[in-house]
Design a protein around this motif. Structure first.
Motif, PDB file in Angstrom:
ATOM      1  N   VAL A  82      -8.645  14.129  30.282  1.00 20.75           N
ATOM      2  CA  VAL A  82      -9.850  13.612  29.601  1.00 20.75           C
ATOM      3  C   VAL A  82     -10.449  12.461  30.401  1.00 20.75           C
ATOM      4  N   PHE A  83      -9.582  11.599  30.902  1.00 18.32           N
ATOM      5  CA  PHE A  83     -10.021  10.460  31.720  1.00 18.32           C
ATOM      6  C   PHE A  83      -9.363  10.592  33.086  1.00 18.32           C
ATOM      7  N   ASN A  84     -10.153  10.627  34.145  1.00 16.67           N
ATOM      8  CA  ASN A  84      -9.611  10.715  35.509  1.00 16.67           C
ATOM      9  C   ASN A  84     -10.289   9.649  36.367  1.00 16.67           C
ATOM     10  N   LEU A  85      -9.563   9.226  37.381  1.00 19.29           N
ATOM     11  CA  LEU A  85     -10.060   8.138  38.224  1.00 19.29           C
ATOM     12  C   LEU A  85      -9.729   8.451  39.671  1.00 19.29           C
ATOM     13  N   VAL A  86     -10.741   8.417  40.524  1.00 17.01           N
ATOM     14  CA  VAL A  86     -10.503   8.613  41.960  1.00 17.01           C
ATOM     15  C   VAL A  86     -11.018   7.371  42.683  1.00 17.01           C
ATOM     16  N   HIS A  87     -10.142   6.704  43.421  1.00 16.76           N
ATOM     17  CA  HIS A  87     -10.553   5.545  44.219  1.00 16.76           C
ATOM     18  C   HIS A  87     -11.113   6.039  45.551  1.00 16.76           C
ATOM     19  N   GLY A  88     -11.888   5.161  46.187  1.00 16.82           N
ATOM     20  CA  GLY A  88     -12.333   5.536  47.523  1.00 16.82           C
ATOM     21  C   GLY A  88     -13.727   5.050  47.826  1.00 16.82           C
ATOM     22  N   PHE A  89     -14.229   5.519  48.943  1.00 20.03           N
ATOM     23  CA  PHE A  89     -15.505   5.025  49.450  1.00 20.03           C
ATOM     24  C   PHE A  89     -16.653   5.888  48.946  1.00 20.03           C
ATOM     25  N   GLY A  90     -17.814   5.226  48.784  1.00 15.81           N
ATOM     26  CA  GLY A  90     -18.977   5.909  48.240  1.00 15.81           C
ATOM     27  C   GLY A  90     -19.343   7.191  48.975  1.00 15.81           C
ATOM     28  N   PRO A  91     -19.561   7.109  50.290  1.00 19.44           N
ATOM     29  CA  PRO A  91     -20.006   8.312  51.007  1.00 19.44           C
ATOM     30  C   PRO A  91     -18.959   9.438  51.021  1.00 19.44           C
ATOM     31  N   GLU A  92     -17.687   9.125  50.751  1.00 20.75           N
ATOM     32  CA  GLU A  92     -16.658  10.182  50.716  1.00 20.75           C
ATOM     33  C   GLU A  92     -16.459  10.653  49.271  1.00 20.75           C
ATOM     34  N   ALA A  93     -15.740   9.819  48.493  1.00 15.95           N
ATOM     35  CA  ALA A  93     -15.395  10.229  47.118  1.00 15.95           C
ATOM     36  C   ALA A  93     -16.639  10.266  46.217  1.00 15.95           C
ATOM     37  N   GLY A  94     -17.479   9.234  46.310  1.00 16.72           N
ATOM     38  CA  GLY A  94     -18.644   9.164  45.418  1.00 16.72           C
ATOM     39  C   GLY A  94     -19.597  10.315  45.650  1.00 16.72           C
ATOM     40  N   GLN A  95     -19.900  10.554  46.918  1.00 20.60           N
ATOM     41  CA  GLN A  95     -20.857  11.612  47.269  1.00 20.60           C
ATOM     42  C   GLN A  95     -20.362  12.975  46.772  1.00 20.60           C
ATOM     43  N   ARG A  96     -19.061  13.256  46.942  1.00 20.53           N
ATOM     44  CA  ARG A  96     -18.522  14.554  46.501  1.00 20.53           C
ATOM     45  C   ARG A  96     -18.662  14.702  44.982  1.00 20.53           C
ATOM     46  N   LEU A  97     -18.427  13.606  44.270  1.00 19.80           N
ATOM     47  CA  LEU A  97     -18.545  13.657  42.816  1.00 19.80           C
ATOM     48  C   LEU A  97     -19.995  13.989  42.417  1.00 19.80           C
ATOM     49  N   VAL A  98     -20.943  13.358  43.098  1.00 18.48           N
ATOM     50  CA  VAL A  98     -22.356  13.574  42.750  1.00 18.48           C
ATOM     51  C   VAL A  98     -22.769  15.012  43.070  1.00 18.48           C
ATOM     52  N   GLU A  99     -22.250  15.562  44.175  1.00 18.08           N
ATOM     53  CA  GLU A  99     -22.717  16.904  44.559  1.00 18.08           C
ATOM     54  C   GLU A  99     -21.856  18.026  43.979  1.00 18.08           C
ATOM     55  N   HIS A 100     -20.775  17.687  43.274  1.00 21.05           N
ATOM     56  CA  HIS A 100     -19.869  18.730  42.777  1.00 21.05           C
ATOM     57  C   HIS A 100     -20.591  19.630  41.765  1.00 21.05           C
TER      58      HIS A 100
END
Ligand code: NAP
Length: 480
Positions: free
Chosen positions: A199-217
């Motif tokens: 229900v709640f998940n958390l991925v640490h990391g850098f915007g252009p890597e982790a953040g970008q993938r989340l936005v485009e998933h």
């Protein structure tokens, strides 16, 4: 050796990155490594999204009253570890512990409690028409990607997590890589209370890597992003191309408008707090102070005296009223803007440099700074610095004050300081910003619409605006 080790939280358990990569999270006031953090990439995000998707059906079908109870349990869990959260936030951001105790952590608790209640008292529309009846259903959107900045880490992340979960979505969070500690603690609270896995998940990391993938998933149909305008543009372009539900809370360059009839002492205190709270690192900070000309000199000196009276020091020292900036890189950026202010003709009335106290060592400290005599259209006075630098400018008429306030690309917030009620209402209505305060600043009721105009963002959150953003509202029309 770092004091903390942080991993991703996926499907109810902590995991290192699939690649095994990590990064160091520095402690800005002490110039040393605070935490070793798992560095998430696309494969970690994919794993988190899959867990969120699998948990989604069960969570969406969980009765609202039960979801509300889970939110209350998260609030209780944060409260039970209040001092741990406060110290972690102070060390990770450099802000005074007293501020974390008074604002950041209580507000995180309040966000969960507020939405635990709001979702129970939700009212949906019913529109009878000739021969038919319409009614509205609220349904979850699915997996939400929640991306947050470093200035108010747990305060802003909880502002997203609470309404998203309350309305039946599952979430994948990506906190700022600069301040990941309190998000890690939140994940530990979620684990402790036994929230259903995924229900709640958390991925640490850098915007252009982790953040970008989340936005485009493709399996993430909703994105709530808080951060800078330049990043917001990238996030907006990616998310819009897939028609995702999208909220963008972006930067600001907010005006504090001071009329000569104001309550002088209260206004100096209020405007200084608006400029310098959290070392000037709040999107709502009033970094442009517009003062009616007869009051200009007295007011500027009052602000400067307030700035000089700050006690700059270790965030954990109870005597400290002004902590460090969030990082050495950010301190350098702020310092660069002060150099620019001088080039642009500014006079430094207070601050303008790193404090000379050797006890502050290699920390990212910078004095609260007041700059006068700058043309209002120059870069220092129109670009977001996001640090402890305020510029002061005179005006002669109400119309000129409003025009100056509106002469920037941003439209997030502002404040008006006057005893003239009619003028307060007129100026409040004419300043182009999502929020405006009269004779106060940052007085927040969690029900009101929060968000910006122009380059400060798209959409509103808060109260029912959040419930609507984190839902698909569907109309059913029944022929009678
Ligand atoms: P930022 O650099 O834009 O980063 C915000 C978040 O986005 C971080 O988690 C960042 O990760 C992530 N990110 C960066 N690039 C990304 C990409 N391509 N795709 C997806 N995510 C990406 O902002 P910041 O420096 O952390 O925060 C300061 C800004 O936030 C200021 O402009 C401030 O005004 C604004 N802000 C606005 C509000 C509001 O409510 N309007 C509130 C607070 C702050 P990394 O940290 O790893 O780069």
């Amino acid at each position: 050796m770092a004091d903390f080790s942080l991993d991703h939280f996926i499907d109810g358990a902590f995991h290192p990155s699939l690649s095994g990569r990590r990064f160091d999270d520095p402690e800005p006031a002490r110039g040393r490594v605070l935490a070793s953090v798992a560095r998430g990439a696309a494969d970690d995000v994919d794993r988190a999204v899959q867990a969120a998707q699998e948990a989604g059906r069960g969570w969406a079908l969980t009765p609202v009253a039960e979801r509300s109870r889970w939110l209350s349990r998260i609030a209780d869990g944060i409260e039970a570890r209040f001092e741990e959260f406060a110290a972690a936030e102070a060390r990770d951001t450099g802000k005074p512990l007293s501020l974390c105790r008074a604002v950041d952590i209580p507000r995180a608790v309040a966000n969960f409690r507020f939405f635990a209640g709001a979702v129970l008292h939700d009212e949906l529309g019913c529109h009878p028409m000739e021969g038919a009846l319409n009614y509205t259903l609220r349904r979850p959107v699915g997996v939400f990607g929640l991306i947050s900045p470093w200035n108010l880490p747990i305060y802003l992340l909880s502002w997203k997590v609470a309404p998203a979960l309350a309305t039946g979505n599952t979430v994948v969070c990506k906190p700022s890589e600069v301040t990941p500690l309190s998000a890690g603690l939140l994940a530990d609270v979620v684990r402790e209370i036994g929230l259903p896995p995924g229900v709640f998940n958390l991925v640490h990391g850098f915007g252009p890597e982790a953040g970008q993938r989340l936005v485009e998933h493709p399996d993430v149909p909703g994105i709530s992003f808080t951060g800078g305008t330049a990043t917001g543009k990238i996030v907006g372009a990616t998310a819009s191309a897939q028609f995702k539900k999208l909220s963008l809370e972006l930067g600001g360059k907010n005006a504090s408008i001071v009329f000569a009839d104001c309550d002088l002492e209260a206004t100096i205190e209020g405007v200084a707090r608006a400029g310098f709270a959290n070392q000037g690192q709040i999107c709502l900070c009033g970094s442009r102070v517009l003062v009616e000309r007869p009051l200009l000199e007295r007011f500027t000196e009052g602000l400067a005296a307030w700035a000089r009276a700050r006690v700059i020091g270790d965030p954990l020292d109870p005597a400290t009223t002004f902590g460090s900036l969030v990082s050495l890189a950010h301190r350098d950026k702020v310092e660069g803007y002060v150099a620019l202010a001088k080039e642009e003709g500014g006079r430094i009335v207070a601050g303008g440099r790193r404090p000379e106290d050797p006890a502050l060592g290699e920390g990212a400290f910078f004095e609260p700074t007041v700059v006068a005599d700058l043309p209002p259209g120059c870069r220092t006075a129109t670009e977001e610095i996001f640090g402890p630098v305020i510029t002061v400018h005179p005006f002669d008429t109400e119309e000129e004050a409003v025009a100056l306030a509106n002469a920037v690309r941003y439209g997030l917030a502002g404040s008006v300081w006057t005893q003239n009620l009619g003028r307060a209402h007129r100026v409040a209505a004419n300043v182009e910003s999502g929020m405006i305060w009269v004779n106060c600043w940052l007085l927040r009721d969690l029900r009101v619409p929060f968000g910006g105009m122009k380059d400060s963002g798209v959409g509103r959150e808060g109260g029912r605006h959040s419930l609507d953003f984190y839902s698909e509202l569907r109309n059913v029309c029944v022929k009678l």
